[in-house]
Design an enzyme around this catalytic site. Structure first.
Site, PDB file in Angstrom:
ATOM      1  N   CYS A   1       0.826  -1.216   0.000  1.00  0.00           N
ATOM      2  CA  CYS A   1       0.000   0.000   0.000  1.00  0.00           C
ATOM      3  C   CYS A   1       0.863   1.270   0.000  1.00  0.00           C
ATOM      4  CB  CYS A   1      -0.992  -0.043   1.155  1.00  0.00           C
ATOM      5  SG  CYS A   1      -2.420   1.048   0.883  1.00  0.00           S
TER       6      CYS A   1
ATOM      7  N   GLU B   1      -2.766  -8.793   3.914  1.00  0.00           N
ATOM      8  CA  GLU B   1      -2.385  -9.261   5.252  1.00  0.00           C
ATOM      9  C   GLU B   1      -3.492  -9.078   6.276  1.00  0.00           C
ATOM     10  OE1 GLU B   1      -1.667  -4.878   5.728  1.00  0.00           O
ATOM     11  OE2 GLU B   1      -1.536  -6.343   4.105  1.00  0.00           O
TER      12      GLU B   1
ATOM     13  N   ARG C   1     -12.352   2.979  13.509  1.00  0.00           N
ATOM     14  CA  ARG C   1     -11.341   3.986  13.854  1.00  0.00           C
ATOM     15  C   ARG C   1     -11.654   5.303  13.154  1.00  0.00           C
ATOM     16  NH1 ARG C   1      -7.647  -0.354  13.401  1.00  0.00           N
ATOM     17  NH2 ARG C   1      -7.119   0.226  11.265  1.00  0.00           N
TER      18      ARG C   1
ATOM     19  N   HIS D   1      -4.413  -4.827   0.869  1.00  0.00           N
ATOM     20  CA  HIS D   1      -4.009  -5.223   2.223  1.00  0.00           C
ATOM     21  C   HIS D   1      -4.345  -6.698   2.437  1.00  0.00           C
ATOM     22  CE1 HIS D   1      -2.523  -1.612   4.210  1.00  0.00           C
ATOM     23  NE2 HIS D   1      -3.459  -0.928   3.583  1.00  0.00           N
TER      24      HIS D   1
ATOM     25  N   LYS E   1     -12.167   7.470  -0.949  1.00  0.00           N
ATOM     26  CA  LYS E   1     -11.395   6.332  -0.490  1.00  0.00           C
ATOM     27  C   LYS E   1     -11.850   5.045  -1.168  1.00  0.00           C
ATOM     28  CE  LYS E   1      -9.969   3.882   3.725  1.00  0.00           C
ATOM     29  NZ  LYS E   1     -10.101   3.740   5.182  1.00  0.00           N
TER      30      LYS E   1
END
Length: 264
Positions: free
Chosen positions: A107, A201, A213, A199, A128
Site C-alpha cells: 500500500c 495481510e 477507527r 491489504h 477512499k
C-alpha cells in the site's frame, strides 16, 4: 522451506494488530524481525508492548536479512516530503535496492517505493477505495500461482499511483488490477521488488476495525463502511480473501527462499 529471516518495517498506526496480521499471513516457518521508524519516535513514547516486540530501524542489520517488507501507513494524503520519516524511508529504499534482497512493499509502502525507485507520481483519489474487490490477473507471475483470476482482496486507501508512468516504464509490469481499475500488484522486471496495493495481510475483522477507527476520528468526515464485506444475512464481516492471503504470502516466501539458495 529454507530457514529465512524477514525484516518488517511497521509503519501502521495499529502496530500490534499489524504485527499479528503479518505473523498469521507469513506463518510459523519464518523468522520475523519487526522494526518501527527510528526518526518518527525520537521524542515520542511508544507503548511498552510495541518496544518489547519491535525495535527502531537499524540499517546496519538489513544485510543480515533474507527479505524485507515495508507496510502501509495512513499518510497517503501527504506529499512524500511532508512525511516525518521521509528521509529514513528513502535511505532504507536505496539500501534495499542496492543489495537486492526480495522486497515486498504494501500500500503506502508501495507508493513510496515506486516514487523513490522509479519516479512514479502519486495522486489522491476522489474518494477512499474501501472494500473487498475482485482483482483481474493481467500477467502470469509466480506470486499468483494457485490464485484464480478475479480473486477477492481488501483495498483501503486514499491514493493511487500514475498508471501511464508505470505502463511506460519498461522495468515495471502490472500483474493485477481491481475491478474498479485500481492497481493491485506490480513487479519489477529486473529487481526483486514487489508492490502490492491490496491489504492482503488483513485478517477477517481488519476493515471493520479500520471503519470504526475512522468513525471515531475527528479528522475524517462521514466515513463509509467497506463495500462487499459484510454478509447480507447477518451483516458480519466475511473473510473471502483468506485462501488468497495464504497462497500469495506462501508464494512470496518461496521466492525469498529460492533467492537465498541462489546467493548462498
Amino acid at each position: 522451506m529454507e530457514h529465512i529471516k524477514i525484516g518488517i518495517l511497521n509503519l501502521m498506526q495499529n502496530k500490534l494488530e499489524t504485527m499479528a496480521n503479518f505473523k498469521i499471513a507469513l506463518g510459523d516457518e519464518v523468522e520475523l524481525k519487526f522494526y518501527y521508524s527510528a526518526t518518527r519516535y525520537v521524542d515520542r513514547n511508544l507503548d511498552e508492548h510495541i518496544t518489547e516486540n519491535m525495535q527502531p530501524l537499524d540499517l546496519n542489520e538489513i544485510k543480515d536479512l533474507d527479505g524485507f517488507i515495508i507496510t502501509g501507513s495512513p499518510v497517503e494524503k501527504l506529499d512524500f516530503p511532508q512525511v516525518s520519516y521521509f528521509d529514513e524511508i528513502n535511505e532504507l529504499l536505496d539500501l534495499l535496492d542496492q543489495i537486492n534482497i526480495p522486497q515486498l512493499y504494501v500500500c503506502w509502502g508501495a507508493m513510496a517505493a515506486l516514487n523513490r525507485l522509479y519516479n512514479i507520481d502519486k495522486k489522491i483519489l476522489p474518494h477512499k477505495a474501501f472494500g473487498i474487490f475482485q482483482n483481474q490477473i493481467l500477467k502470469n507471475s509466480l506470486l499468483l500461482e494457485n490464485i484464480s483470476d478475479n480473486f477477492p482482496a481488501p483495498h483501503a486507501r486514499y491514493a493511487e499511483m500514475n498508471h501511464e508512468q508505470i505502463i511506460n516504464n519498461p522495468e515495471l509490469k502490472v500483474e493485477a488490477i481491481s475491478e474498479n481499475g485500481l492497481l493491485t500488484l506490480i513487479e519489477s522486471n529486473k529487481k526483486n521488488q514487489t508492490f502490492i496495493f491490496s491489504h492482503l495481510e488483513y485478517q477477517k475483522d481488519g476493515l471493520d476495525k479500520e471503519y470504526h477507527r475512522e468513525l471515531n476520528s475527528p479528522k475524517i468526515k462521514h466515513p463509509l463502511p467497506a463495500l462487499n464485506y459484510y454478509s447480507s444475512l447477518d451483516h458480519k464481516p466475511m473473510f473471502s480473501w483468506r485462501q488468497t492471503q495464504r497462497n500469495f504470502y506462501q508464494n512470496w516466501l518461496q521466492t525469498v527462499s529460492s533467492h537465498k539458495l541462489t546467493t548462498c
